[in-house]
Enzyme design. Structure first.
Site, mmCIF file in Angstrom:
data_model
loop_
_atom_site.group_PDB
_atom_site.id
_atom_site.type_symbol
_atom_site.label_atom_id
_atom_site.label_comp_id
_atom_site.label_asym_id
_atom_site.label_seq_id
_atom_site.Cartn_x
_atom_site.Cartn_y
_atom_site.Cartn_z
ATOM 1 C CD GLN A 4 -2.998 1.102 0.155
ATOM 2 O OE1 GLN A 4 -2.875 0.352 -0.804
ATOM 3 N NE2 GLN A 4 -4.010 1.926 0.281
ATOM 4 C CG HIS A 56 -2.931 -6.472 -2.287
ATOM 5 N ND1 HIS A 56 -3.603 -7.646 -2.557
ATOM 6 C CD2 HIS A 56 -2.126 -6.256 -3.361
ATOM 7 C CE1 HIS A 56 -3.223 -8.119 -3.726
ATOM 8 N NE2 HIS A 56 -2.327 -7.283 -4.240
ATOM 9 C CG LEU A 57 -1.414 0.145 -5.048
ATOM 10 C CD1 LEU A 57 -1.236 1.273 -4.042
ATOM 11 C CD2 LEU A 57 -0.374 0.251 -6.161
ATOM 12 C CG HIS A 58 -6.775 -0.673 -1.445
ATOM 13 N ND1 HIS A 58 -5.784 -1.166 -0.616
ATOM 14 C CD2 HIS A 58 -7.655 -0.027 -0.627
ATOM 15 C CE1 HIS A 58 -6.058 -0.850 0.638
ATOM 16 N NE2 HIS A 58 -7.187 -0.151 0.663
ATOM 17 C CG LEU A 59 -6.472 4.686 -5.618
ATOM 18 C CD1 LEU A 59 -6.739 5.453 -6.918
ATOM 19 C CD2 LEU A 59 -5.756 5.587 -4.621
#
EC number: 2.7.7.78
Length: 399
Positions: free
Chosen positions: A198, A235-238
Protein backbone atom coordinates in the site's frame (compact mmCIF):
# COMPACT_ATOMS: atom_id res chain seq x y z
CA UNK A 1 -25.01 4.75 -23.22
CA UNK A 2 -22.93 2.89 -20.65
CA UNK A 3 -23.50 -0.37 -22.55
CA UNK A 4 -21.29 0.95 -25.36
CA UNK A 5 -18.35 0.93 -22.97
CA UNK A 6 -18.85 -2.57 -21.57
CA UNK A 7 -17.64 -5.70 -23.32
CA UNK A 8 -18.27 -9.16 -21.92
CA UNK A 9 -16.50 -11.79 -23.95
CA UNK A 10 -18.02 -15.30 -24.07
CA UNK A 11 -14.92 -16.86 -22.50
CA UNK A 12 -14.57 -14.24 -19.78
CA UNK A 13 -16.07 -14.04 -16.34
CA UNK A 14 -15.29 -10.35 -15.86
CA UNK A 15 -16.49 -7.48 -18.00
CA UNK A 16 -14.23 -4.80 -19.40
CA UNK A 17 -15.08 -1.13 -19.21
CA UNK A 18 -13.20 0.74 -21.91
CA UNK A 19 -12.79 4.52 -21.81
CA UNK A 20 -10.81 7.30 -23.40
CA UNK A 21 -10.10 10.96 -22.78
CA UNK A 22 -13.17 11.79 -24.88
CA UNK A 23 -15.28 10.41 -22.01
CA UNK A 24 -13.92 12.87 -19.43
CA UNK A 25 -16.43 15.35 -18.01
CA UNK A 26 -14.40 18.53 -17.70
CA UNK A 27 -17.28 20.89 -16.95
CA UNK A 28 -18.54 19.61 -13.61
CA UNK A 29 -21.93 20.37 -12.09
CA UNK A 30 -22.07 22.81 -9.22
CA UNK A 31 -23.95 21.59 -6.16
CA UNK A 32 -26.74 24.05 -6.93
CA UNK A 33 -27.14 22.45 -10.34
CA UNK A 34 -26.96 18.98 -8.80
CA UNK A 35 -29.82 19.81 -6.42
CA UNK A 36 -31.99 20.97 -9.30
CA UNK A 37 -31.87 17.44 -10.72
CA UNK A 38 -33.11 16.00 -7.38
CA UNK A 39 -33.94 12.31 -8.06
CA UNK A 40 -33.49 12.70 -11.83
CA UNK A 41 -30.35 10.75 -12.80
CA UNK A 42 -30.14 11.92 -16.41
CA UNK A 43 -27.05 13.99 -15.59
CA UNK A 44 -25.00 10.89 -14.77
CA UNK A 45 -22.22 9.82 -17.13
CA UNK A 46 -21.97 6.36 -18.75
CA UNK A 47 -19.33 5.51 -16.13
CA UNK A 48 -21.65 6.52 -13.28
CA UNK A 49 -24.52 4.48 -14.69
CA UNK A 50 -22.40 1.39 -15.28
CA UNK A 51 -20.74 1.52 -11.87
CA UNK A 52 -23.94 2.22 -9.96
CA UNK A 53 -26.02 -0.44 -11.72
CA UNK A 54 -23.37 -3.13 -11.20
CA UNK A 55 -22.88 -2.11 -7.57
CA UNK A 56 -26.61 -2.22 -6.86
CA UNK A 57 -26.85 -5.58 -8.59
CA UNK A 58 -24.19 -7.02 -6.28
CA UNK A 59 -25.91 -5.48 -3.26
CA UNK A 60 -29.15 -7.22 -4.30
CA UNK A 61 -27.22 -10.48 -4.68
CA UNK A 62 -26.15 -10.29 -1.03
CA UNK A 63 -22.41 -10.04 -1.70
CA UNK A 64 -21.84 -7.36 0.95
CA UNK A 65 -21.41 -7.97 4.68
CA UNK A 66 -24.47 -5.85 5.36
CA UNK A 67 -27.14 -4.05 3.31
CA UNK A 68 -26.47 -0.35 2.82
CA UNK A 69 -29.58 1.67 2.21
CA UNK A 70 -30.21 5.29 3.19
CA UNK A 71 -27.74 6.16 5.93
CA UNK A 72 -28.97 8.48 8.67
CA UNK A 73 -27.16 11.72 7.83
CA UNK A 74 -26.91 15.17 9.36
CA UNK A 75 -24.87 18.31 8.74
CA UNK A 76 -23.25 19.44 11.97
CA UNK A 77 -23.92 23.05 12.98
CA UNK A 78 -20.87 25.25 12.53
CA UNK A 79 -18.76 26.90 9.87
CA UNK A 80 -17.26 23.65 8.53
CA UNK A 81 -20.51 21.83 7.64
CA UNK A 82 -19.21 18.39 8.64
CA UNK A 83 -21.30 15.55 7.15
CA UNK A 84 -21.97 12.92 9.85
CA UNK A 85 -23.45 9.54 8.93
CA UNK A 86 -24.49 6.71 11.22
CA UNK A 87 -22.94 3.45 9.97
CA UNK A 88 -23.17 0.97 12.83
CA UNK A 89 -22.91 -2.14 10.67
CA UNK A 90 -19.50 -1.20 9.26
CA UNK A 91 -18.00 -0.94 12.74
CA UNK A 92 -19.47 -4.32 13.71
CA UNK A 93 -19.13 -6.39 10.55
CA UNK A 94 -16.05 -5.14 8.71
CA UNK A 95 -13.05 -7.44 8.30
CA UNK A 96 -10.44 -7.20 11.06
CA UNK A 97 -7.68 -4.86 9.85
CA UNK A 98 -4.25 -6.29 9.10
CA UNK A 99 -1.57 -5.81 11.74
CA UNK A 100 0.41 -2.80 10.50
CA UNK A 101 3.64 -1.60 12.13
CA UNK A 102 5.45 0.38 9.40
CA UNK A 103 4.61 2.78 6.57
CA UNK A 104 7.16 0.84 4.50
CA UNK A 105 5.85 -2.61 5.42
CA UNK A 106 6.27 -5.26 2.71
CA UNK A 107 3.41 -7.22 1.21
CA UNK A 108 2.67 -10.37 3.20
CA UNK A 109 0.97 -13.18 1.24
CA UNK A 110 -0.08 -14.86 4.49
CA UNK A 111 -2.27 -11.90 5.49
CA UNK A 112 -5.61 -11.18 3.85
CA UNK A 113 -5.08 -9.62 0.42
CA UNK A 114 -7.08 -9.04 -2.73
CA UNK A 115 -5.86 -12.24 -4.35
CA UNK A 116 -8.25 -13.95 -1.92
CA UNK A 117 -11.46 -12.14 -2.84
CA UNK A 118 -14.44 -13.94 -4.33
CA UNK A 119 -14.69 -13.60 -8.13
CA UNK A 120 -18.26 -12.32 -7.71
CA UNK A 121 -16.94 -9.24 -5.90
CA UNK A 122 -15.34 -7.92 -9.09
CA UNK A 123 -17.44 -5.24 -10.80
CA UNK A 124 -15.40 -4.95 -13.99
CA UNK A 125 -11.90 -4.11 -15.11
CA UNK A 126 -11.23 -0.72 -16.63
CA UNK A 127 -8.99 -0.26 -19.63
CA UNK A 128 -7.98 3.04 -21.15
CA UNK A 129 -8.40 2.95 -24.90
CA UNK A 130 -6.24 4.95 -27.26
CA UNK A 131 -9.35 5.39 -29.40
CA UNK A 132 -10.30 9.04 -29.43
CA UNK A 133 -14.07 8.60 -29.18
CA UNK A 134 -14.93 5.55 -27.15
CA UNK A 135 -18.54 6.64 -26.58
CA UNK A 136 -19.39 6.74 -30.28
CA UNK A 137 -17.65 3.50 -31.15
CA UNK A 138 -19.63 0.42 -32.13
CA UNK A 139 -16.87 -1.78 -30.79
CA UNK A 140 -15.42 -1.62 -27.31
CA UNK A 141 -11.65 -1.48 -27.45
CA UNK A 142 -9.25 -2.86 -24.90
CA UNK A 143 -7.32 -5.90 -23.77
CA UNK A 144 -8.84 -9.33 -23.61
CA UNK A 145 -9.74 -10.94 -20.33
CA UNK A 146 -8.00 -14.09 -19.19
CA UNK A 147 -10.82 -15.01 -16.84
CA UNK A 148 -10.49 -16.57 -13.44
CA UNK A 149 -7.68 -18.96 -12.76
CA UNK A 150 -4.77 -19.91 -10.57
CA UNK A 151 -1.59 -17.88 -10.90
CA UNK A 152 1.64 -17.15 -9.10
CA UNK A 153 2.13 -13.92 -7.24
CA UNK A 154 4.43 -11.72 -9.33
CA UNK A 155 6.05 -9.87 -6.45
CA UNK A 156 9.79 -10.58 -6.57
CA UNK A 157 10.70 -13.71 -4.62
CA UNK A 158 7.27 -13.95 -2.99
CA UNK A 159 5.35 -17.05 -4.02
CA UNK A 160 1.64 -17.35 -3.58
CA UNK A 161 -1.04 -19.33 -5.32
CA UNK A 162 -4.03 -17.14 -5.90
CA UNK A 163 -7.39 -17.45 -7.58
CA UNK A 164 -7.83 -14.07 -9.22
CA UNK A 165 -8.26 -12.29 -12.50
CA UNK A 166 -4.95 -11.56 -14.20
CA UNK A 167 -5.27 -8.09 -15.66
CA UNK A 168 -3.66 -7.26 -18.94
CA UNK A 169 -1.19 -4.40 -18.86
CA UNK A 170 -2.72 -1.04 -18.03
CA UNK A 171 -6.01 -2.26 -16.63
CA UNK A 172 -7.46 -1.36 -13.25
CA UNK A 173 -9.69 -3.77 -11.38
CA UNK A 174 -12.89 -2.43 -9.79
CA UNK A 175 -14.06 -4.47 -6.78
CA UNK A 176 -16.89 -3.87 -4.32
CA UNK A 177 -15.90 -2.93 -0.78
CA UNK A 178 -17.89 -5.57 1.09
CA UNK A 179 -18.03 -3.26 4.14
CA UNK A 180 -19.22 -0.09 2.39
CA UNK A 181 -18.97 3.43 3.77
CA UNK A 182 -21.43 4.87 1.30
CA UNK A 183 -23.32 4.20 -1.91
CA UNK A 184 -21.16 2.84 -4.72
CA UNK A 185 -18.17 2.13 -2.46
CA UNK A 186 -15.59 0.24 -4.52
CA UNK A 187 -11.86 -0.42 -4.52
CA UNK A 188 -9.63 0.40 -7.49
CA UNK A 189 -6.51 -1.73 -7.80
CA UNK A 190 -3.86 -2.63 -10.34
CA UNK A 191 -3.33 -6.31 -11.19
CA UNK A 192 -3.62 -7.93 -7.71
CA UNK A 193 -1.14 -10.67 -8.62
CA UNK A 194 1.60 -8.02 -8.69
CA UNK A 195 1.26 -8.09 -4.89
CA UNK A 196 2.14 -4.42 -4.50
CA UNK A 197 2.16 -2.98 -0.96
CA UNK A 198 0.00 0.00 0.00
CA UNK A 199 2.37 2.64 -1.37
CA UNK A 200 0.85 4.94 -3.98
CA UNK A 201 2.13 4.64 -7.57
CA UNK A 202 1.92 7.13 -10.43
CA UNK A 203 -0.19 4.79 -12.55
CA UNK A 204 -2.82 4.25 -9.87
CA UNK A 205 -2.81 7.94 -8.96
CA UNK A 206 -3.38 8.81 -12.61
CA UNK A 207 -6.29 6.39 -12.74
CA UNK A 208 -7.76 7.97 -9.61
CA UNK A 209 -7.74 11.38 -11.29
CA UNK A 210 -9.23 9.94 -14.46
CA UNK A 211 -12.03 8.17 -12.59
CA UNK A 212 -13.18 11.47 -11.06
CA UNK A 213 -13.29 13.00 -14.55
CA UNK A 214 -15.24 9.99 -15.85
CA UNK A 215 -17.98 10.77 -13.34
CA UNK A 216 -20.46 13.60 -13.86
CA UNK A 217 -21.48 13.51 -10.20
CA UNK A 218 -19.88 16.21 -8.00
CA UNK A 219 -20.08 13.78 -5.07
CA UNK A 220 -17.92 11.01 -6.53
CA UNK A 221 -14.79 10.81 -4.36
CA UNK A 222 -11.59 8.80 -4.54
CA UNK A 223 -9.08 8.37 -1.73
CA UNK A 224 -6.03 6.60 -0.36
CA UNK A 225 -5.00 5.62 3.17
CA UNK A 226 -1.33 4.85 3.71
CA UNK A 227 -0.10 2.22 6.10
CA UNK A 228 -0.33 3.84 9.51
CA UNK A 229 -3.10 6.05 8.12
CA UNK A 230 -5.83 3.46 8.74
CA UNK A 231 -5.22 1.37 5.63
CA UNK A 232 -6.66 -1.97 6.70
CA UNK A 233 -5.09 -4.09 3.93
CA UNK A 234 -1.47 -3.88 2.79
CA UNK A 235 -2.25 -4.46 -0.89
CA UNK A 236 -2.31 -1.47 -3.23
CA UNK A 237 -5.77 0.05 -3.66
CA UNK A 238 -7.78 3.25 -3.82
CA UNK A 239 -11.28 3.82 -2.46
CA UNK A 240 -14.06 5.23 -4.63
CA UNK A 241 -17.58 6.14 -3.48
CA UNK A 242 -20.43 8.64 -3.79
CA UNK A 243 -21.18 11.18 -1.07
CA UNK A 244 -24.08 13.33 -2.23
CA UNK A 245 -23.17 16.31 -0.04
CA UNK A 246 -20.99 19.36 -0.50
CA UNK A 247 -17.79 19.38 1.57
CA UNK A 248 -16.14 22.54 2.89
CA UNK A 249 -12.78 21.38 1.57
CA UNK A 250 -14.00 21.53 -2.05
CA UNK A 251 -13.83 25.33 -2.01
CA UNK A 252 -11.71 26.29 1.01
CA UNK A 253 -9.04 28.95 0.57
CA UNK A 254 -5.36 28.08 0.36
CA UNK A 255 -1.87 29.52 0.30
CA UNK A 256 0.33 28.89 -2.77
CA UNK A 257 3.51 26.93 -2.01
CA UNK A 258 4.71 26.11 -5.54
CA UNK A 259 2.38 28.01 -7.91
CA UNK A 260 4.13 26.58 -10.96
CA UNK A 261 2.96 23.11 -9.85
CA UNK A 262 -0.46 24.19 -8.55
CA UNK A 263 0.76 23.08 -5.12
CA UNK A 264 -0.95 24.83 -2.21
CA UNK A 265 -1.39 24.67 1.54
CA UNK A 266 -4.81 24.65 3.20
CA UNK A 267 -4.64 25.99 6.74
CA UNK A 268 -8.19 27.31 7.34
CA UNK A 269 -9.38 23.83 8.25
CA UNK A 270 -8.90 21.71 11.39
CA UNK A 271 -6.59 19.36 9.48
CA UNK A 272 -4.04 21.37 7.44
CA UNK A 273 -3.37 19.71 4.10
CA UNK A 274 -1.24 19.98 1.02
CA UNK A 275 -3.33 20.62 -2.08
CA UNK A 276 -2.75 19.94 -5.76
CA UNK A 277 -5.22 21.39 -8.24
CA UNK A 278 -5.73 20.51 -11.90
CA UNK A 279 -8.29 21.52 -14.50
CA UNK A 280 -7.89 18.03 -15.96
CA UNK A 281 -5.59 18.89 -18.85
CA UNK A 282 -2.29 17.87 -17.22
CA UNK A 283 -3.19 14.70 -15.36
CA UNK A 284 0.06 12.82 -15.89
CA UNK A 285 2.30 15.57 -14.53
CA UNK A 286 -0.12 16.13 -11.65
CA UNK A 287 0.02 12.43 -10.76
CA UNK A 288 3.82 12.54 -10.91
CA UNK A 289 4.00 15.54 -8.58
CA UNK A 290 1.53 13.98 -6.14
CA UNK A 291 3.62 10.82 -5.96
CA UNK A 292 6.76 12.88 -5.38
CA UNK A 293 5.05 14.11 -2.21
CA UNK A 294 3.77 10.70 -1.10
CA UNK A 295 7.12 9.05 -1.88
CA UNK A 296 8.81 11.72 0.24
CA UNK A 297 6.43 10.95 3.10
CA UNK A 298 7.03 7.21 2.79
CA UNK A 299 10.80 7.76 2.82
CA UNK A 300 10.40 9.83 6.01
CA UNK A 301 8.07 7.21 7.56
CA UNK A 302 5.21 9.71 7.76
CA UNK A 303 1.68 8.30 7.59
CA UNK A 304 -0.65 10.08 5.19
CA UNK A 305 -4.12 10.19 3.67
CA UNK A 306 -5.22 11.48 0.29
CA UNK A 307 -8.62 12.66 -0.97
CA UNK A 308 -9.55 13.39 -4.60
CA UNK A 309 -12.68 15.39 -5.35
CA UNK A 310 -14.07 17.88 -7.80
CA UNK A 311 -13.55 21.37 -6.48
CA UNK A 312 -13.00 25.01 -7.25
CA UNK A 313 -9.80 26.59 -8.45
CA UNK A 314 -7.98 27.75 -5.27
CA UNK A 315 -6.94 30.90 -7.11
CA UNK A 316 -10.58 32.04 -7.41
CA UNK A 317 -11.04 32.55 -3.67
CA UNK A 318 -12.93 30.94 -0.82
CA UNK A 319 -16.46 29.60 -1.30
CA UNK A 320 -16.58 29.45 -5.10
CA UNK A 321 -19.46 27.35 -6.44
CA UNK A 322 -17.51 26.13 -9.47
CA UNK A 323 -16.53 22.44 -9.60
CA UNK A 324 -14.70 22.38 -12.92
CA UNK A 325 -11.39 21.13 -11.57
CA UNK A 326 -9.97 18.42 -9.34
CA UNK A 327 -8.57 19.01 -5.87
CA UNK A 328 -6.20 16.45 -4.37
CA UNK A 329 -5.67 16.92 -0.64
CA UNK A 330 -2.78 15.19 1.12
CA UNK A 331 -2.60 15.03 4.90
CA UNK A 332 0.58 14.13 6.77
CA UNK A 333 -0.38 12.78 10.19
CA UNK A 334 0.63 10.77 13.23
CA UNK A 335 0.67 7.02 12.55
CA UNK A 336 -2.11 4.87 13.98
CA UNK A 337 -0.04 1.75 14.70
CA UNK A 338 -1.75 -0.30 17.38
CA UNK A 339 -4.25 2.49 18.02
CA UNK A 340 -7.37 1.46 19.88
CA UNK A 341 -10.65 2.51 18.28
CA UNK A 342 -12.06 4.45 21.20
CA UNK A 343 -13.42 7.57 19.44
CA UNK A 344 -16.69 8.10 17.59
CA UNK A 345 -14.87 7.60 14.29
CA UNK A 346 -11.48 6.64 12.89
CA UNK A 347 -9.47 9.50 11.40
CA UNK A 348 -8.71 8.49 7.83
CA UNK A 349 -9.28 9.94 4.35
CA UNK A 350 -13.03 10.56 4.74
CA UNK A 351 -12.90 12.08 8.18
CA UNK A 352 -10.04 14.44 7.38
CA UNK A 353 -12.05 15.69 4.39
CA UNK A 354 -15.17 16.34 6.47
CA UNK A 355 -17.17 13.11 5.97
CA UNK A 356 -17.73 11.35 9.30
CA UNK A 357 -18.95 7.73 9.34
CA UNK A 358 -19.94 7.40 13.02
CA UNK A 359 -19.88 4.00 14.72
CA UNK A 360 -22.79 4.15 17.18
CA UNK A 361 -26.06 5.94 17.87
CA UNK A 362 -24.91 7.60 21.11
CA UNK A 363 -21.94 9.30 19.49
CA UNK A 364 -24.03 10.21 16.45
CA UNK A 365 -26.57 11.96 18.66
CA UNK A 366 -23.97 13.88 20.67
CA UNK A 367 -21.31 14.70 18.07
CA UNK A 368 -20.49 18.38 17.54
CA UNK A 369 -18.09 20.35 15.38
CA UNK A 370 -15.90 21.04 18.43
CA UNK A 371 -15.73 17.35 19.41
CA UNK A 372 -14.80 16.43 15.84
CA UNK A 373 -11.99 18.99 15.81
CA UNK A 374 -10.64 17.63 19.11
CA UNK A 375 -10.53 14.06 17.77
CA UNK A 376 -8.85 15.12 14.53
CA UNK A 377 -6.26 17.31 16.27
CA UNK A 378 -5.08 14.30 18.27
CA UNK A 379 -4.04 12.63 15.00
CA UNK A 380 -2.10 15.53 13.47
CA UNK A 381 1.59 16.33 13.44
CA UNK A 382 2.82 18.98 15.86
CA UNK A 383 2.71 22.50 14.40
CA UNK A 384 6.49 22.90 14.24
CA UNK A 385 6.88 19.47 12.65
CA UNK A 386 4.28 20.29 9.99
CA UNK A 387 5.87 23.68 9.28
CA UNK A 388 9.27 22.07 8.74
CA UNK A 389 7.71 19.39 6.53
CA UNK A 390 6.13 22.10 4.37
CA UNK A 391 9.50 23.79 3.88
CA UNK A 392 11.21 20.49 3.11
CA UNK A 393 8.56 19.54 0.54
CA UNK A 394 8.80 22.85 -1.31
CA UNK A 395 12.58 22.51 -1.49
CA UNK A 396 12.28 18.90 -2.66
CA UNK A 397 9.70 19.63 -5.36
CA UNK A 398 11.75 22.49 -6.80
CA UNK A 399 14.91 20.43 -7.23
Amino acid sequence: MEEEHINQRPSATVEEYSYSEADFVFSGLSWKERRQYAEDTSFLSPFDKALQSKWEQKMNEGLFRYPLRNLQTKILPGSLSYVAQLNIQRSINRRKPEDIWSIQQKFNPNQFNYNKIKPEEIVFQMIRSETEHCVDSDKVHGSSVNGMGTSDCKSGSTHQRCCILECKGGCTLVVINVSPLEFGHVLFMPDPSLCLPQILTEDLMLFGLESVLLSAHPGFRVGFNSLGGFASVNHLHLHGFYLDHDLFIESSSSKPLCPEMNFHLITHFPAPSFLFYTDGRNLKSTAQNICKVTDFLVAKNIAHNLFITRGSNPDTGNGSEGRNGIRVNIWARKPSFGAKEVSAFNVALCELAGHLPVKNQEDFNSITEDSVIDIIHNCLLADDEFTQLSLDLVEYLRK
